[in-house]
Design a protein around this motif. Structure first.
Motif, PDB file in Angstrom:
ATOM      1  N   LYS A  62       0.833  -1.199   0.000  1.00 43.46           N
ATOM      2  CA  LYS A  62       0.000   0.000   0.000  1.00 43.46           C
ATOM      3  C   LYS A  62       0.877   1.262   0.000  1.00 43.46           C
ATOM      4  O   LYS A  62       0.591   2.231  -0.719  1.00 43.46           O
ATOM      5  CB  LYS A  62      -0.923  -0.021   1.207  1.00 43.46           C
ATOM      6  CG  LYS A  62      -1.878   1.169   1.273  1.00 43.46           C
ATOM      7  CD  LYS A  62      -2.803   1.050   2.477  1.00 43.46           C
ATOM      8  CE  LYS A  62      -3.778   2.215   2.516  1.00 43.46           C
ATOM      9  NZ  LYS A  62      -3.085   3.520   2.606  1.00 43.46           N
ATOM     10  N   ASP A 122       1.110   4.004  -3.031  1.00 45.42           N
ATOM     11  CA  ASP A 122       0.878   5.423  -2.772  1.00 45.42           C
ATOM     12  C   ASP A 122       2.027   6.265  -3.316  1.00 45.42           C
ATOM     13  O   ASP A 122       1.811   7.351  -3.874  1.00 45.42           O
ATOM     14  CB  ASP A 122       0.719   5.642  -1.270  1.00 45.42           C
ATOM     15  CG  ASP A 122       0.379   7.087  -0.938  1.00 45.42           C
ATOM     16  OD1 ASP A 122      -0.652   7.581  -1.418  1.00 45.42           O
ATOM     17  OD2 ASP A 122       1.175   7.726  -0.208  1.00 45.42           O
ATOM     18  N   ARG A 132       1.551   6.612  -7.005  1.00 46.08           N
ATOM     19  CA  ARG A 132       0.542   7.617  -7.338  1.00 46.08           C
ATOM     20  C   ARG A 132       1.114   9.034  -7.194  1.00 46.08           C
ATOM     21  O   ARG A 132       0.783   9.937  -7.977  1.00 46.08           O
ATOM     22  CB  ARG A 132      -0.681   7.446  -6.436  1.00 46.08           C
ATOM     23  CG  ARG A 132      -1.593   6.297  -6.838  1.00 46.08           C
ATOM     24  CD  ARG A 132      -2.912   6.340  -6.087  1.00 46.08           C
ATOM     25  NE  ARG A 132      -2.733   6.078  -4.656  1.00 46.08           N
ATOM     26  CZ  ARG A 132      -2.758   4.856  -4.127  1.00 46.08           C
ATOM     27  NH1 ARG A 132      -2.948   3.798  -4.896  1.00 46.08           N
ATOM     28  NH2 ARG A 132      -2.592   4.699  -2.825  1.00 46.08           N
ATOM     29  N   GLN A 133       1.972   9.235  -6.218  1.00 48.31           N
ATOM     30  CA  GLN A 133       2.608  10.550  -6.065  1.00 48.31           C
ATOM     31  C   GLN A 133       3.512  10.864  -7.261  1.00 48.31           C
ATOM     32  O   GLN A 133       3.560  12.004  -7.727  1.00 48.31           O
ATOM     33  CB  GLN A 133       3.420  10.586  -4.770  1.00 48.31           C
ATOM     34  CG  GLN A 133       2.584  10.541  -3.505  1.00 48.31           C
ATOM     35  CD  GLN A 133       3.446  10.649  -2.262  1.00 48.31           C
ATOM     36  OE1 GLN A 133       4.320  11.510  -2.159  1.00 48.31           O
ATOM     37  NE2 GLN A 133       3.197   9.758  -1.305  1.00 48.31           N
TER      38      GLN A 133
END
Length: 559
Positions: free
Chosen positions: A451, A455, A458-459
């Motif tokens: 996870k 994340d 995605r950044q």
């Protein structure tokens, strides 16, 4: 048993200097132990084994001597050396043994013709051509001519290298002509590559250094020749300083606006430390002669010794962040320079925290004073993130301990795009710091999860989608800021993905995150484009900033 007790076979003794026949015929010259007066080759051929002929001048050496001869006295000295010693011409120059390779040295006869009047030049040309002919036929050549009297000094007869005169003398007219030719501002960018380490005569003259012979130059005072090492003690000409400041202001400050371009002149007027740092970074360009670079770096070292330890001030933080752009300015070797640079950047960060740059309140400062301090703190964060990766060291700044430096971004606006670019560099650098702390700290992956990695991905994607239009990568037409931003962004991606696409690191079994083949391929392709852009338009960035070297290394590793 007898064979076991015998010592190893004796080796043939190689001559320290080849005899004249072996030198002319380009043979290996070895002497037997029982007859040290005659080598094997001369024993077989019956030739006289003597070593009296002085070594010939290599044609590459000849070009250097001709280029450095500026006065009539120097030209006469070079001409006498050619007359007494001849010019070494390889047999491959005439296609004797193998296909000749292209040469940039030039024809020896043409080089000789540049030395003297037509009559004397023709005599030397004939001598050089005769040597060339002998080299192609294998006939021993005698490096003497009747046209010029040879130098009979025993030192020159025995030496393997050409020894320049102990102290050259240039005529007043020659020096005056050179100085008249250097009245114009030095042109920092010349046509074609002219690396700093080559230090050519033409580039020297553009910077006020008038070379007479090898090792001797005329600096700021045309009446006093000095050794190359003494150049660090002379004062740099005012027009050279102006050119270097202009180069820094237009080419470096927009990329690392510790002090933005429109504030550079004001800053250097108030701090000699900032001036020395600006000049030092600008002198890293490959277009600056090594003597100028050495003199400016010596000045910077004196400033560092004088300023460090005096207490924390904003100009000192700014100067340390500027001169810390390259480890080359802080030591003679990579290890020494890297260590000193890392320590001085750490000093800048601690001094910045000491004067409260990490917790600025815009209501406590005038807008211009607040902007200067915030820009320096942004530069400190950027440098800390990238140098932590480059040197494999812990980060010195925790963003959890700091106020948001962009809380009053409207006060940081500049007449150009330097502030907008610094903001983008800040976001990418913060992302790089998160990636390094998540993946590359000891045992960090054991505490990581899919996870967290998703994340981070995605950044990265969000950062790519938020790049402002002026900095978008569009190929060769990309601006310098846009091209460099593309390089550091894609390098950050490579650093993120590399642990999961390489098989040389054992990953914890609970981690299943992997970039898709298509995503990794896009990253590799973008890295290749960034490298190509840097090769075409980023020479000065690669010369002056360690971050560029680190980023392009990871872009290359992706290939």
């Amino acid at each position: 048993m007898t064979e076991c007790l015998e010592g190893p076979p004796t080796k043939r003794r190689k001559a320290r200097r080849a005899c004249d026949p072996c030198r002319d015929r380009k043979l290996r010259c070895d002497f037997p132990d029982d007859d040290p007066t005659k080598c094997y080759a001369c024993q077989r051929s019956g030739a006289q084994c003597d070593s009296t002929q002085p070594a010939k001048i290599d044609k590459r050496r000849l070009r250097t001597l001709v280029d450095l001869a500026t006065t009539e006295e120097q030209k006469q000295w070079v001409a006498s050396q050619i007359a007494s010693r001849g010019v070494y011409v390889s047999s491959t120059d005439t296609g004797a043994l193998r296909k000749p390779r292209p040469s940039t040295v030039g024809d020896p006869a043409e080089l000789v013709a540049r030395l003297l009047s037509p009559n004397r030049a023709s005599e030397l040309n004939n001598h050089v051509l005769a040597n060339t002919s002998r080299a192609s036929t294998g006939t021993p050549s005698i490096s003497r001519t009747g046209s010029l009297e040879p130098i009979n000094s025993p030192t020159l007869q025995q030496s393997h290298q050409i020894q320049p005169p102990s102290r050259p003398h240039a005529s007043t007219s020659t020096v005056a002509a050179l100085r008249r030719g250097s009245d114009d501002l030095p042109n920092l960018k010349l046509s074609g590559p002219e690396p700093r380490m080559q230090d050519s005569g033409g580039l020297d003259r553009r910077y006020g250094l008038f070379r007479v012979t090898e090792g001797w130059v005329y600096g700021a005072n045309p009446d006093v020749p000095m050794k190359e090492g003494q150049l660090t003690e002379q004062q740099i000409r005012a027009d050279v300083i102006a050119k270097l400041i202009s180069f820094y202001t237009t080419q470096i400050a927009p990329l690392n606006p510790v002090i933005p371009p429109h504030r550079v002149n004001q800053a250097i007027e108030t701090s000699s430390f900032i001036l020395s740092s600006v000049l030092a970074v600008a002198s890293l360009s490959r277009d600056v002669p090594s003597s100028i670079y050495a003199s400016i770096r010596d000045r910077l070292q004196r400033e560092l010794e004088k300023e460090l330890g005096k207490g924390s001030t904003l100009p000192q933080v700014q100067a340390l962040l500027i001169c810390g752009m390259s480890h080359e300015l802080h030591g003679e070797t990579n290890m020494e320079g890297g260590s000193n640079c890392w320590i001085r950047i750490g000093t800048a960060i601690r001094q910045a925290q000491d004067i409260g740059l990490h917790r600025l309140n815009p209501s406590h400062w005038l807008p211009e004073m607040y902007a200067d301090r915030t820009r320096a703190w942004l530069a400190a964060i950027i440098t800390d993130r990238w140098y932590g990766g480059a040197y494999g060291q812990p980060l010195g700044i925790s963003l959890l301990d700091c106020e948001d430096p962009l809380v009053s971004a409207d006060l940081l606006q500049t007449p150009d795009l330097s502030h907008a670019f610094q903001v983008e560099m800040y976001h990418v650098s913060c992302l790089l710091g998160d990636i390094m702390q998540t993946i590359y700290r000891p045992r960090s992956l054991d505490r990581c999860s899919d996870k967290i990695l998703e994340d981070l991905l995605r950044q990265v994607d969000s950062r790519l989608s938020l790049i402002p239009e002026p900095f978008l990568f569009t190929g060769d037409s990309t601006s310098v800021q846009g091209g460099f931003l593309s390089l550091v962004t894609v390098s950050t991606e490579v650093i993120f993905f590399r642990s999961f696409v390489k098989h040389n690191r054992k990953l914890p079994s609970h981690l299943h995150f992997r970039p898709t083949a298509q995503r990794w391929s896009r990253t590799v392709q973008r890295a290749r484009q960034a490298i190509a852009w840097l090769d075409r338009r980023g020479d000065h960035i690669l010369d002056c900033w360690l971050i560029a070297k680190y980023a392009v290394t990871y872009a290359a590793l992706a290939q």
